[in-house]
Design an enzyme around this catalytic site. Structure first.
Site, PDB file in Angstrom:
ATOM      1  CE  LYS A 143      -2.688  11.099   1.894  1.00 54.33           C
ATOM      2  NZ  LYS A 143      -3.461  10.492   0.801  1.00 54.33           N
ATOM      3  CB  THR A 151      -9.987   5.509  -2.672  1.00 53.58           C
ATOM      4  OG1 THR A 151      -9.819   5.988  -1.335  1.00 53.58           O
ATOM      5  CG2 THR A 151      -9.292   4.176  -2.847  1.00 53.58           C
ATOM      6  CE  LYS A 201     -13.537   7.558  -0.913  1.00 54.41           C
ATOM      7  NZ  LYS A 201     -12.940   7.947   0.400  1.00 54.41           N
ATOM      8  CG  HIS A 229      -2.121  -0.886   1.058  1.00 54.91           C
ATOM      9  ND1 HIS A 229      -3.270  -0.522   0.387  1.00 54.91           N
ATOM     10  CD2 HIS A 229      -2.321  -2.159   1.466  1.00 54.91           C
ATOM     11  CE1 HIS A 229      -4.127  -1.520   0.406  1.00 54.91           C
ATOM     12  NE2 HIS A 229      -3.578  -2.536   1.058  1.00 54.91           N
TER      13      HIS A 229
HETATM   14  C1  LIG Z   1     -11.651   8.144   0.674  1.00 50.18           C
HETATM   15  C2  LIG Z   1     -11.195   8.655   1.978  1.00 50.18           C
HETATM   16  C3  LIG Z   1      -9.826   8.801   2.239  1.00 50.18           C
HETATM   17  C4  LIG Z   1      -8.762   8.509   1.221  1.00 50.18           C
HETATM   18  O1  LIG Z   1      -8.562   9.723   0.508  1.00 50.18           O
HETATM   19  P1  LIG Z   1      -7.277   9.922  -0.420  1.00 50.18           P
HETATM   20  O2  LIG Z   1      -7.555  11.235  -1.098  1.00 50.18           O
HETATM   21  O3  LIG Z   1      -7.284   8.790  -1.397  1.00 50.18           O
HETATM   22  O4  LIG Z   1      -6.100   9.964   0.466  1.00 50.18           O
HETATM   23  C5  LIG Z   1      -9.432   9.288   3.470  1.00 50.18           C
HETATM   24  N1  LIG Z   1     -10.338   9.619   4.418  1.00 50.18           N
HETATM   25  C6  LIG Z   1     -11.664   9.507   4.195  1.00 50.18           C
HETATM   26  C7  LIG Z   1     -12.614   9.904   5.274  1.00 50.18           C
HETATM   27  C8  LIG Z   1     -12.147   9.030   2.975  1.00 50.18           C
HETATM   28  O5  LIG Z   1     -13.468   8.917   2.771  1.00 50.18           O
END
Ligand SMILES: *Cc1c(COP(=O)(O)O)cnc(C)c1O
Length: 620
Positions: free
Chosen positions: A352, A454, A458, A155
């Protein structure tokens, strides 16, 4: 099928073998600011030692903290799970009560253990212990069974995140498992030595046991050796896994290595969180996409459909109004719902690059101040995410965001044109509210550092456009939708590597780019922290002198790309066409597709044709 899960808990506000100085001897972690969980774990522990094991999980994000309690937690979950698996197998029609050797031969056909990161890596020596010590299976047979049963998903490629347990601590807690790991390693190194005679350095690199001041067990090496499949979570990440992180292991067993690009569930991340958009789409293309997300491509012929463009834009506006009302009600914060919602929500981490976003906000602010009469696209920048309790610099980044907000949000010259909101306590229930309201999705990690992401998926599914680097799943999102339908900028992985070769010098960018220099000087000189002028000196010295994530190297391209975002946003129809095209091309990123691939290509199972009985729901 069983996916062993021991992910860290999300952040909220023992024995130590080997000092933390040698936690990562070959690394300069920026300022080495992550010390420990900041007293958080200790604060929640009580005298009930047994309960403590499952009371609280370590809230670190991409960081290994070698605490004894964590090792106990990992073993606790693994031991309980394997006992359950073996008990079920033995009581099934395939098992038998007598410890007859042949019993376990079909074990891998009936059981799959997916190691979701290295956290459950102890499943490998634990299964060996059960087979060899308890069930009296001979070692070679047991090893074959273990390898066929286990598979490992990597990961992260950040070295400070890799689990490397000190042998001394490990041996005190799990002496038999340590013996088993030594025996596994001996056979593994014998095999490597036979294939690469005289290559002593290769043996050192590939050993499960790292020699040095503090002997450590490299859990990722154990996972690769003990699994029949190893996968990364996006195509670019799986390539990095093969060609850098586990290069030697790939040379030894290339057939093991696979890719399984992550996905998200369209039930939660569309139907549940964005019913307005789901309804609009269902009216146009039916409801098949909810269980087969690839059907969203039926929208492609409708990209120029005036009615659809109008409805998608209207749903977005309604979601923005709803989120604005939520912020006003819960936090007494008023935002301008006709501004662009520019959203950057994820755990706070240097890689990030929330700091890159901060530099852009400050640049926009300085431009407004320099020429207040000039028209600009109103923006509400929303940043949210938790910082691990002991990650000092991540906490400081939150402080910087709120400090910039304090200045920008109260400047009468700026007015409604720029607002900065920090969303506290970012979590799934808040993600479900903010993502459907987003116009712009920020996915700006340094190329090569985000395994998949992820959040990016979304936002794509919920009608936001992406500004992002060629990193993680962004690469595949650009491939699916066409790179011209995302805002892609910055260094590619190859450029990052080349810059590392040459030597990254942040000062060059600072000297050459006046708007960057002005923003950095303001942070350094307390412009955003007048009551505490030195508050952000540590951030600035990191950015200038030891930035592993090369924020300044991408600043110019990022700011230019953001200008293109503004330009398109001024043409709502063209913006919404790109939104529809993105939604239409997001089908690949369903977790249904991901799980099907794991099932077929790692676990060796096909969908069953069992019909799910339709529940008899009485009509009222
Ligand atoms: C999807 C999600 C993440 C992962 O977000 P990334 O932008 O991929 O780091 C982290 N926290 C929450 C609450 C999420 O829903």
């Amino acid at each position: 099928m069983l996916v062993l899960r021991l992910r860290e808990a999300s952040a909220t506000p023992g024995v130590r073998a080997c000092g933390r100085r040698d936690a990562s001897p070959d690394l300069t972690i920026s300022s080495l600011l992550l010390v420990n969980t900041g007293g958080y774990i200790e604060a929640v522990l009580d005298r009930n030692l047994a309960e403590n094991i499952s009371r609280v999980l370590y809230p670190n994000d991409n960081f290994f903290e070698g605490k004894e309690l964590r090792l106990k937690q990992e073993y606790f979950v693994v031991a309980a799970t394997l006992q359950d698996i073996v008990r079920r197998f033995k009581s099934s029609k395939f098992g038998c009560r007598d410890p007859v050797r042949t019993c376990f031969e079909i074990f891998p056909d009936k059981v799959a253990i997916q190691l979701n990161d290295t956290h459950p890596a102890l499943a490998i020596p634990e299964l060996m212990r059960i087979l060899v010590d308890v069930e009296k299976v001979d070692w070679d047979k047991a090893w074959e069974i273990t390898k066929k049963t286990c598979a490992y998903t990597n990961h992260t490629v950040l070295p400070e995140a890799l689990e490397r347990w000190p042998v001394s601590m490990f041996g005190q807690l799990l002496p038999r498992h340590l013996e088993i790991i030594y025996a596994i390693n001996q056979r593994h190194l014998d095999q490597v030595a036979a294939l690469f005679p005289g290559d002593v350095d290769r043996l050192r690199r590939m050993s499960v046991i790292e020699e040095g001041d503090c002997k450590r067990i490299n859990m990722a090496h154990l996972c690769v050796i003990g699994s029949h499949a190893v996968n990364g979570v996006a195509r670019i990440h799986s390539e990095i896994v093969k060609h850098s992180v586990f290069k030697d292991f790939y040379e030894l067993e290339p057939e093991k290595f696979q890719n399984k690009t992550n996905g998200i569930t369209p039930r939660r991340w569309l139907l549940l969180c964005n019913p307005g958009l789901a309804d609009t789409l269902m009216e146009k293309i039916g409801e098949g996409f909810l269980t087969d997300l690839s059907q969203l491509k039926k929208l492609l012929p409708l990209v120029n459909d005036e009615a659809l463009i109008r409805e998608v834009a209207q749903v977005k506006q309604e979601n923005k109004l709803k989120f604005s009302a939520f912020l006003e009600k819960e936090y007494k914060v008023r935002i301008n719902p006709s501004s662009m919602f520019d959203v950057h929500v994820k755990r706070i981490h240097e890689y990030k690059r929330q700091l890159l976003n901060c530099l852009h906000i400050i640049t926009l602010y300085n431009r407004i101040k320099k020429d207040p009469a000039k028209a600009c696209v109103p923006r509400t920048v929303i940043i949210g995410g938790k910082a691990a309790p002991g990650y000092h610099l991540a906490k400081k980044i939150i402080k910087l965001v709120t400090s910039i907000g304090d200045v920008v949000n109260h400047d009468p010259i700026v007015g409604n044109r720029l607002k900065v909101i920090f969303l506290e306590n970012y979590r799934v229930s808040l993600a479900e509210k903010v993502i459907p309201a987003a116009d712009l999705s920020q996915q700006i990690s340094t190329a090569g550092t985000e395994a998949s992401g992820t959040g990016n998926m979304k936002f794509m599914l919920n009608g936001a456009l992406t500004i992002g680097t060629m990193d993680g799943a962004n690469v595949e999102m650009a491939e699916e939708a066409g790179a011209e339908n995302l805002f892609i900028f910055g260094l590619r992985v190859e450029d990052v590597q080349a810059l590392d070769q040459k030597g990254y010098n942040a000062q060059e960018y600072y000297d050459r780019l006046p708007e960057l220099r002005q923003a950095v000087d303001q942070i350094r000189d307390g412009f955003f922290s007048p009551s505490e002028p030195d508050c952000f000196k540590d951030i600035v010295s990191m950015l200038l002198y030891h930035d592993r994530f090369k924020v300044f190297a991408d600043y110019e391209a990022y700011v230019a790309c953001q200008a293109q975002v503004d330009q398109l946003y001024q043409n709502p129809k063209e913006w919404t066409k790109k939104v529809i095209r993105n939604i239409a091309c997001s089908g690949k990123f369903s977790s249904d597709r991901t799980i099907t691939e794991y099932a077929r290509e790692i676990w060796g199972v096909e969908p069953s044709d069992l019909q799910i009985p339709t529940p008899n729901i009485p009509k009222d």
